[in-house]
Design a protein around this motif. Structure first.
Motif, PDB file in Angstrom:
ATOM      1  N   ALA A  22     -45.213  -7.464  -2.176  1.00 13.85           N
ATOM      2  CA  ALA A  22     -44.624  -8.524  -2.680  1.00 13.85           C
ATOM      3  C   ALA A  22     -45.242  -8.646  -4.140  1.00 13.85           C
ATOM      4  O   ALA A  22     -46.313  -8.794  -4.258  1.00 13.85           O
ATOM      5  N   ILE A  23     -44.144  -8.276  -5.209  1.00 15.99           N
ATOM      6  CA  ILE A  23     -44.567  -8.341  -6.609  1.00 15.99           C
ATOM      7  C   ILE A  23     -44.669  -9.916  -6.973  1.00 15.99           C
ATOM      8  O   ILE A  23     -43.454 -10.535  -7.239  1.00 15.99           O
ATOM      9  N   SER A  24     -45.974 -10.432  -7.222  1.00 11.34           N
ATOM     10  CA  SER A  24     -45.920 -11.725  -7.737  1.00 11.34           C
ATOM     11  C   SER A  24     -46.000 -12.057  -8.804  1.00 11.34           C
ATOM     12  O   SER A  24     -46.500 -13.129  -9.351  1.00 11.34           O
ATOM     13  N   LYS A  25     -45.958 -11.048  -9.786  1.00 11.51           N
ATOM     14  CA  LYS A  25     -46.091 -11.093 -11.260  1.00 11.51           C
ATOM     15  C   LYS A  25     -45.242 -12.472 -11.619  1.00 11.51           C
ATOM     16  O   LYS A  25     -44.036 -12.723 -11.193  1.00 11.51           O
ATOM     17  N   THR A  26     -45.946 -13.317 -12.691  1.00 13.54           N
ATOM     18  CA  THR A  26     -45.427 -14.531 -13.339  1.00 13.54           C
ATOM     19  C   THR A  26     -45.377 -15.659 -12.209  1.00 13.54           C
ATOM     20  O   THR A  26     -44.999 -16.913 -12.554  1.00 13.54           O
ATOM     21  N   GLU A  45     -49.001  -6.728  -8.631  1.00 16.90           N
ATOM     22  CA  GLU A  45     -49.188  -7.429  -9.970  1.00 16.90           C
ATOM     23  C   GLU A  45     -49.027  -6.246 -11.089  1.00 16.90           C
ATOM     24  O   GLU A  45     -49.457  -4.987 -10.628  1.00 16.90           O
ATOM     25  N   ASN A  46     -48.498  -6.557 -12.117  1.00 15.99           N
ATOM     26  CA  ASN A  46     -48.546  -5.464 -13.157  1.00 15.99           C
ATOM     27  C   ASN A  46     -49.558  -5.621 -14.211  1.00 15.99           C
ATOM     28  O   ASN A  46     -49.631  -4.676 -15.041  1.00 15.99           O
ATOM     29  N   ARG A  47     -50.094  -6.558 -14.329  1.00 16.25           N
ATOM     30  CA  ARG A  47     -51.174  -7.046 -15.535  1.00 16.25           C
ATOM     31  C   ARG A  47     -52.311  -7.197 -14.569  1.00 16.25           C
ATOM     32  O   ARG A  47     -52.285  -8.341 -14.032  1.00 16.25           O
ATOM     33  N   LEU A  66     -51.937  -2.738  -7.939  1.00 12.44           N
ATOM     34  CA  LEU A  66     -51.628  -2.628  -9.494  1.00 12.44           C
ATOM     35  C   LEU A  66     -50.218  -1.713  -9.543  1.00 12.44           C
ATOM     36  O   LEU A  66     -50.396  -0.416  -8.874  1.00 12.44           O
ATOM     37  N   VAL A  67     -49.104  -2.271 -10.016  1.00 13.96           N
ATOM     38  CA  VAL A  67     -47.986  -1.570 -10.043  1.00 13.96           C
ATOM     39  C   VAL A  67     -47.517  -1.010 -11.721  1.00 13.96           C
ATOM     40  O   VAL A  67     -46.561  -0.838 -11.833  1.00 13.96           O
ATOM     41  N   GLY A  68     -48.336  -1.736 -12.476  1.00 11.49           N
ATOM     42  CA  GLY A  68     -47.902  -1.727 -14.075  1.00 11.49           C
ATOM     43  C   GLY A  68     -48.854  -0.758 -14.635  1.00 11.49           C
ATOM     44  O   GLY A  68     -49.707  -0.271 -14.132  1.00 11.49           O
ATOM     45  N   LEU A 150     -46.793   9.339  -4.098  1.00 13.32           N
ATOM     46  CA  LEU A 150     -46.012   9.172  -5.405  1.00 13.32           C
ATOM     47  C   LEU A 150     -45.518   7.867  -5.586  1.00 13.32           C
ATOM     48  O   LEU A 150     -45.110   7.076  -4.401  1.00 13.32           O
ATOM     49  N   MET A 151     -45.099   7.196  -6.631  1.00  7.13           N
ATOM     50  CA  MET A 151     -44.415   6.251  -7.005  1.00  7.13           C
ATOM     51  C   MET A 151     -43.410   6.566  -7.836  1.00  7.13           C
ATOM     52  O   MET A 151     -43.647   7.325  -8.768  1.00  7.13           O
ATOM     53  N   GLY A 152     -42.340   5.659  -8.012  1.00 10.24           N
ATOM     54  CA  GLY A 152     -41.084   6.063  -9.061  1.00 10.24           C
ATOM     55  C   GLY A 152     -40.249   4.869  -9.303  1.00 10.24           C
ATOM     56  O   GLY A 152     -40.032   4.195  -8.284  1.00 10.24           O
ATOM     57  N   MET A 153     -39.717   4.737 -10.384  1.00  7.06           N
ATOM     58  CA  MET A 153     -38.560   3.871 -10.651  1.00  7.06           C
ATOM     59  C   MET A 153     -37.495   4.514 -11.129  1.00  7.06           C
ATOM     60  O   MET A 153     -37.283   5.502 -11.972  1.00  7.06           O
ATOM     61  N   ALA A 154     -36.421   4.092 -10.140  1.00  6.21           N
ATOM     62  CA  ALA A 154     -35.043   4.630 -10.731  1.00  6.21           C
ATOM     63  C   ALA A 154     -34.568   4.062 -11.956  1.00  6.21           C
ATOM     64  O   ALA A 154     -34.827   3.036 -12.526  1.00  6.21           O
ATOM     65  N   GLY A 194     -38.265   1.845  -4.870  1.00  7.89           N
ATOM     66  CA  GLY A 194     -37.335   0.673  -4.526  1.00  7.89           C
ATOM     67  C   GLY A 194     -37.869  -0.580  -4.946  1.00  7.89           C
ATOM     68  O   GLY A 194     -38.838  -1.085  -4.552  1.00  7.89           O
ATOM     69  N   MET A 195     -36.960  -1.346  -5.555  1.00 11.11           N
ATOM     70  CA  MET A 195     -37.150  -2.669  -6.077  1.00 11.11           C
ATOM     71  C   MET A 195     -35.935  -3.518  -5.579  1.00 11.11           C
ATOM     72  O   MET A 195     -35.053  -3.181  -4.963  1.00 11.11           O
ATOM     73  N   SER A 196     -35.840  -4.881  -5.987  1.00 12.02           N
ATOM     74  CA  SER A 196     -34.931  -5.787  -5.399  1.00 12.02           C
ATOM     75  C   SER A 196     -33.627  -5.085  -5.604  1.00 12.02           C
ATOM     76  O   SER A 196     -32.659  -5.316  -4.705  1.00 12.02           O
ATOM     77  N   SER A 197     -33.179  -4.558  -6.550  1.00  5.41           N
ATOM     78  CA  SER A 197     -31.709  -4.195  -6.898  1.00  5.41           C
ATOM     79  C   SER A 197     -31.478  -2.663  -6.011  1.00  5.41           C
ATOM     80  O   SER A 197     -30.241  -2.509  -5.897  1.00  5.41           O
ATOM     81  N   ILE A 210     -42.106  -0.679  -0.522  1.00  2.37           N
ATOM     82  CA  ILE A 210     -40.898  -1.024  -1.314  1.00  2.37           C
ATOM     83  C   ILE A 210     -41.612  -2.209  -1.999  1.00  2.37           C
ATOM     84  O   ILE A 210     -42.431  -2.907  -1.524  1.00  2.37           O
ATOM     85  N   ARG A 211     -41.208  -2.333  -3.303  1.00  2.00           N
ATOM     86  CA  ARG A 211     -41.881  -3.362  -4.297  1.00  2.00           C
ATOM     87  C   ARG A 211     -40.745  -4.573  -4.668  1.00  2.00           C
ATOM     88  O   ARG A 211     -40.034  -3.997  -5.387  1.00  2.00           O
ATOM     89  N   LEU A 212     -40.893  -5.414  -3.916  1.00  2.00           N
ATOM     90  CA  LEU A 212     -39.929  -6.490  -4.371  1.00  2.00           C
ATOM     91  C   LEU A 212     -40.533  -7.889  -4.762  1.00  2.00           C
ATOM     92  O   LEU A 212     -41.390  -8.089  -4.542  1.00  2.00           O
ATOM     93  N   GLY A 213     -39.938  -8.163  -5.904  1.00  2.00           N
ATOM     94  CA  GLY A 213     -40.237  -9.327  -6.594  1.00  2.00           C
ATOM     95  C   GLY A 213     -39.389 -10.245  -6.417  1.00  2.00           C
ATOM     96  O   GLY A 213     -39.264 -11.179  -5.576  1.00  2.00           O
ATOM     97  N   SER A 214     -38.300 -10.450  -7.433  1.00  2.00           N
ATOM     98  CA  SER A 214     -37.040 -11.433  -7.806  1.00  2.00           C
ATOM     99  C   SER A 214     -36.396 -11.575  -6.266  1.00  2.00           C
ATOM    100  O   SER A 214     -36.224 -12.998  -5.818  1.00  2.00           O
ATOM    101  N   LEU A 215     -36.276 -10.656  -5.567  1.00  2.00           N
ATOM    102  CA  LEU A 215     -35.336 -10.809  -4.141  1.00  2.00           C
ATOM    103  C   LEU A 215     -36.066 -11.822  -3.479  1.00  2.00           C
ATOM    104  O   LEU A 215     -35.506 -12.628  -2.609  1.00  2.00           O
ATOM    105  N   GLU A 219     -35.745 -15.544  -9.148  1.00  5.48           N
ATOM    106  CA  GLU A 219     -35.775 -14.903 -10.366  1.00  5.48           C
ATOM    107  C   GLU A 219     -36.946 -15.474 -11.250  1.00  5.48           C
ATOM    108  O   GLU A 219     -37.411 -16.448 -11.001  1.00  5.48           O
ATOM    109  N   ARG A 220     -37.317 -14.453 -12.125  1.00  6.69           N
ATOM    110  CA  ARG A 220     -38.403 -14.574 -13.020  1.00  6.69           C
ATOM    111  C   ARG A 220     -37.867 -15.395 -14.286  1.00  6.69           C
ATOM    112  O   ARG A 220     -36.986 -14.953 -14.667  1.00  6.69           O
TER     113      ARG A 220
HETATM  114  C1  LIG Z   1     -41.494  -6.150 -11.471  1.00  5.10           C
HETATM  115  C2  LIG Z   1     -41.823  -5.045 -10.782  1.00  5.10           C
HETATM  116  C3  LIG Z   1     -41.101  -4.718  -9.471  1.00  5.10           C
HETATM  117  C4  LIG Z   1     -40.105  -5.652  -8.849  1.00  5.10           C
HETATM  118  O1  LIG Z   1     -39.079  -6.044  -9.413  1.00  5.10           O
HETATM  119  P1  LIG Z   1     -37.875  -6.875  -8.732  1.00  5.10           P
HETATM  120  O2  LIG Z   1     -36.707  -6.433  -9.528  1.00  5.10           O
HETATM  121  O3  LIG Z   1     -38.227  -8.255  -9.212  1.00  5.10           O
HETATM  122  O4  LIG Z   1     -37.955  -6.533  -7.344  1.00  5.10           O
HETATM  123  C5  LIG Z   1     -41.290  -3.328  -8.813  1.00  5.10           C
HETATM  124  N1  LIG Z   1     -41.864  -2.376  -9.388  1.00  5.10           N
HETATM  125  C6  LIG Z   1     -42.679  -2.668 -10.613  1.00  5.10           C
HETATM  126  C7  LIG Z   1     -43.410  -1.530 -11.198  1.00  5.10           C
HETATM  127  C8  LIG Z   1     -42.779  -3.822 -11.384  1.00  5.10           C
HETATM  128  O5  LIG Z   1     -43.132  -3.870 -12.342  1.00  5.10           O
END
Ligand SMILES: *Cc1c(COP(=O)(O)O)cnc(C)c1O
Length: 220
Positions: A22-26, A45-47, A66-68, A150-154, A194-197, A210-215, A219-220
């Motif tokens: 659960a990505i709780s940033k902000t 969190e990313n920071r 830590l994801v940032g 491994l971690m990655g963002m599309a 995998g993120m919200s989208s 899977i790293r979900l924030g806004s979903l 929304e942030r």
């Molecule tokens: C903010 C963040 C997410 C979550 O993003 P959402 O689109 O809100 O789900 C996942 N991974 C990283 C690295 C992020 O910074």
């Protein structure tokens, strides 16, 4: 917070065996606590500046990821408690994490962040950088880090096929690296994609985290 959404997503990912970060940033501490009370235990969190006050005021059985992008001078502050650093993108960072983990008498779980997207802005190792990191075998001497996957963002795009191609590519890379370097290491098992989208695509491409924030938080 839409807790109904949270429960539905937990149920949705369960059959895949993936875990939700659960990505709780902000998001304020009360909101994080509300989700904790729903049963969530892994938060990301990313920071570092934002993570520290949350770590200090929230229940101690939370596993913090830590994801940032991480600056090496910040590692000291999180080394005593961080559960996983998902955003390792250099040998230098690995060495500093190892050093600070040793001071805390810990072994810190790490993921290597791989650059798979089209955008120039996203952090991560290129495949060449990954190969030379692994070939250098430096990580085998670092006794206070454990490379768990491994971690990655599309790419941020509506093109579902493109996202799927990027995730599949990372999954193949994961399988190769597992075979070539971590075959005897059961802890090398995590693929954080995998993120919200795009989490539905990620679940079908072998995501274990899977790293979900806004979903789940709105929304942030
Ligand atoms: C903010 C963040 C997410 C979550 O993003 P959402 O689109 O809100 O789900 C996942 N991974 C990283 C690295 C992020 O910074």
């Amino acid at each position: 917070m839409d807790t109904g959404n949270y429960k539905a997503i937990v149920d949705e990912i369960k059959p895949y065996g993936a875990r939700l970060v659960a990505i709780s940033k902000t998001k304020p501490i009360e909101v994080v606590l509300e989700m904790y009370n729903q049963g969530q235990r892994i938060f990301g969190e990313n920071r570092v500046q934002e993570l520290l006050p949350k770590y200090n005021s929230l229940p101690q059985d939370i596993e913090w990821h830590l994801v940032g992008h991480l600056q090496s001078n910040k590692i000291k502050q999180i080394a005593p408690f961080i559960s996983m650093i998902e955003s390792v993108d250099s040998v230098m960072l690995l060495e500093e994490i190892n050093k600070q983990a040793q001071r805390s008498d810990r072994v810190i779980n790490c993921l290597l962040q791989i650059f798979i997207a089209e955008e120039k802005t996203k952090f991560g190792l290129s495949e060449n950088e990954l190969n030379s990191l692994l070939e250098s075998k430096i990580f085998t001497d670092l006794k206070h880090i454990r490379i768990c996957g491994l971690m990655g963002m599309a790419t941020n795009t509506p093109d579902q096929q493109k996202i799927e191609n990027e995730f599949k590519h990372l999954h193949q890379l994961f399988a190769r690296i597992k075979k070539d370097y971590f075959a005897d290491k059961p802890y090398f098992k995590e693929l954080s994609i995998g993120m919200s989208s795009d989490y539905k695509i990620a679940l079908n491409c072998g995501a274990t985290l899977i790293r979900l924030g806004s979903l789940i938080f709105g929304e942030r």
